[in-house]
Design an enzyme around this catalytic site. Structure first.
Site, short mmCIF file in Angstrom:
data_model
loop_
_atom_site.label_atom_id
_atom_site.label_comp_id
_atom_site.label_asym_id
_atom_site.label_seq_id
_atom_site.Cartn_x
_atom_site.Cartn_y
_atom_site.Cartn_z
CE LYS A 1 -7.43 -12.78 9.84
NZ LYS A 1 -7.20 -13.73 10.89
CG HIS B 1 -2.16 -0.72 1.15
ND1 HIS B 1 -2.22 -2.08 1.26
CD2 HIS B 1 -3.44 -0.31 0.98
CE1 HIS B 1 -3.49 -2.47 1.15
NE2 HIS B 1 -4.25 -1.42 0.97
#
Lengths: 200, 288
Positions: A105, A37
């Site tokens: 998740k 990222h």
């Protein structure tokens, strides 16, 4: 409802999906954890850019176990990692690269929710630990970026997937949020459980 | 010769733990699926059960987080192999990491370096218990980071009593939401001291699902606490549903009158474990 989706999708497709929908994806997805990222945003901001278009894929929070095989790679296990770590920059990332689907998740928080609403994307929850099942639905490793710099778990891997799921939409572009929806029910349940303990 | 045999048995146990979920856990997951009334919760359990099959059939790790390898050794005091056992275990972990493969998870806290083979300072960690006889039983509990991060210690004021323990466990499990990959197995360690309560909790996790504590009061409390945590509705993966925990296991020690230590050990649904028995003659077999 179950939705079988072939990537790429448009923003208006993604804006139709709601909390509770279960997606199965066919197409290309890419992995990015904390380091990927940061690196992608840095390259974009410096003007160098990145060598692929995340808006045509799904973003997978995953640090896979990958083994060399022949000239390429074979995925051994590739379940989701805990998404909340990416909360500190996911809003900026979404605005910059506009992937229509996040796979992870545990859910994310308010900044990501706001960005999902603004770019028209969903956050989907993939069953934690289901690394072998995920690997089975990955038909091929199409490539990898920044393997040298970031190492196996943090690199951006490109997976060709078929029927990749179940991906449960838990945050949608209309402000829907499964985790927030559940909170009052669970709080109510906990209250009565604690009362039962007191009474016992 | 014997080290070759025990070495192979230990690698086989590590592979079995990583790739084959024990039967008692599979049975509990299937029962949870039968009971599940939430569609979203049921979808999680279906994916888990399918994943377990894919891992077993392909002999591949069921989760990409193959964990930190922790050993529990019941060492017969008359075994002739105690001197070499530590190095056999350390070698087996390195060999298994390459052979299965396992994800290299051990990181030096100071340099951040990962040796790449799951070795390191005090790694793999071995818990030793001396028992009578000349057999040695070596159990491995590979445990992932997501569930271990949700384990905690509470030093309760003794005045809160057993009710206080029950409340603390329920509140903690709810606060974990989906993070430890429920449905979980919860090890509840009571008494002893701060370190001991956590160790007892981890030991409790090793017990097969469906077993009960030998002390009737503890066994009754295990059952009661399982019902209580499942009444919260957190559900599989925290998406809501009837099963938040597959089992609650208690282990306890006597305590200091001023202390009520409570160790809560959370294990994910991938409750991986396997054991090897090493005989005095040097032969070894994977027993579970």
């Amino acid at each position: 409802m179950r939705r079988d989706i072939t990537l790429p999708v448009t923003e208006s497709d993604a804006r139709e999906w709601r909390v509770g929908d279960i997606l199965f994806l066919t197409g290309t997805i890419f992995t990015a954890r904390d380091e990927a990222h940061l690196l992608m945003m840095e390259k974009q901001e410096s003007g160098e850019g990145i060598p692929f278009d995340p808006s045509t894929m799904a973003l997978f929070h995953c640090g896979p176990v990958v083994s060399p095989e022949g000239d390429g790679w074979k995925v051994i296990a590739a379940g989701p990692t805990t998404s909340i770590r990416m909360e500190i920059f996911e809003d900026k990332y979404l605005e910059m690269f506009r992937p229509p689907i996040i796979i992870g998740k545990g859910g994310m928080a308010d900044r990501t929710q706001a960005a999902l609403e603004s770019v028209g994307a969903v956050y989907t929850h993939y069953t934690g630990g289901a690394g072998a099942l995920a690997a089975k639905r990955i038909e091929a490793v199409e490539g990898v970026e920044w393997l040298e710099e970031l190492g196996m778990p943090e690199a951006a891997w490109f997976f060709k997937v078929a029927d990749f799921g179940p991906l449960l939409v838990t945050m949608d572009s209309a402000g829907g949020n499964l985790y927030k929806d559940l909170e009052p029910t669970i709080a109510e349940n906990v209250k009565s459980v604690l009362a039962r303990i007191d009474a016992g | 010769m014997s080290s070759m045999m025990i070495g192979a048995a230990l690698v086989a146990a590590l592979k079995r733990a990583a790739t084959v979920l024990p039967d008692d856990v599979v049975v509990a997951l299937k029962a949870a699926r039968q009971r599940e009334t939430s569609d979203m919760g049921a979808a999680q359990l279906d994916a888990i059960l399918e994943n377990v099959n894919v891992a077993r059939e392909g002999a591949i790790p069921m989760c990409q987080d193959t964990g930190i390898q922790t050993f529990f050794v019941k060492a017969g005091v008359n075994s002739p192999h105690l001197k070499e056992l530590r190095s056999w275990i350390e070698t087996a972990v390195i060999d298994a990491t390459a052979a299965i493969p396992l994800r290299p998870n051990t990181v030096d806290p100071f340099s951040g370096k990962n040796p790449g083979d799951n070795s390191g300072r005090f790694m793999p960690f071995i818990n030793w218990e001396l028992v009578d006889g000349d057999d040695v039983e070596i159990s491995v509990l590979p445990k992932g980071g997501g569930s271990e991060n949700m384990s905690t210690l509470k030093m309760l004021p003794p005045g809160v009593g057993l009710k206080g323990i029950k409340k603390a466990v329920v509140e903690h499990i709810v606060s974990c939401q989906g993070k430890p990959c429920p449905p979980t197995i919860v090890g509840v360690g009571i008494g002893g001291g701060a370190d001991i309560a956590l160790k007892l909790g981890k030991k409790a996790v090793l017990r097969p699902i469906g077993s009960h504590h030998e002390t009737p009061e503890a066994a009754a409390m295990e059952q009661e606490m399982l019902e209580l945590v499942n009444a919260t509705g957190v559900g599989p993966m925290g998406v809501g549903g009837a099963t938040t925990c597959l089992a609650v296991h208690i282990e306890y020690a006597h305590r200091h009158p001023a202390s009520l230590p409570l160790g809560i050990l959370v294990q994910c649904w991938a409750d991986r474990r396997a054991s090897v028995r090493l005989k005095a003659d040097g032969t070894a077999e994977v027993i579970a």
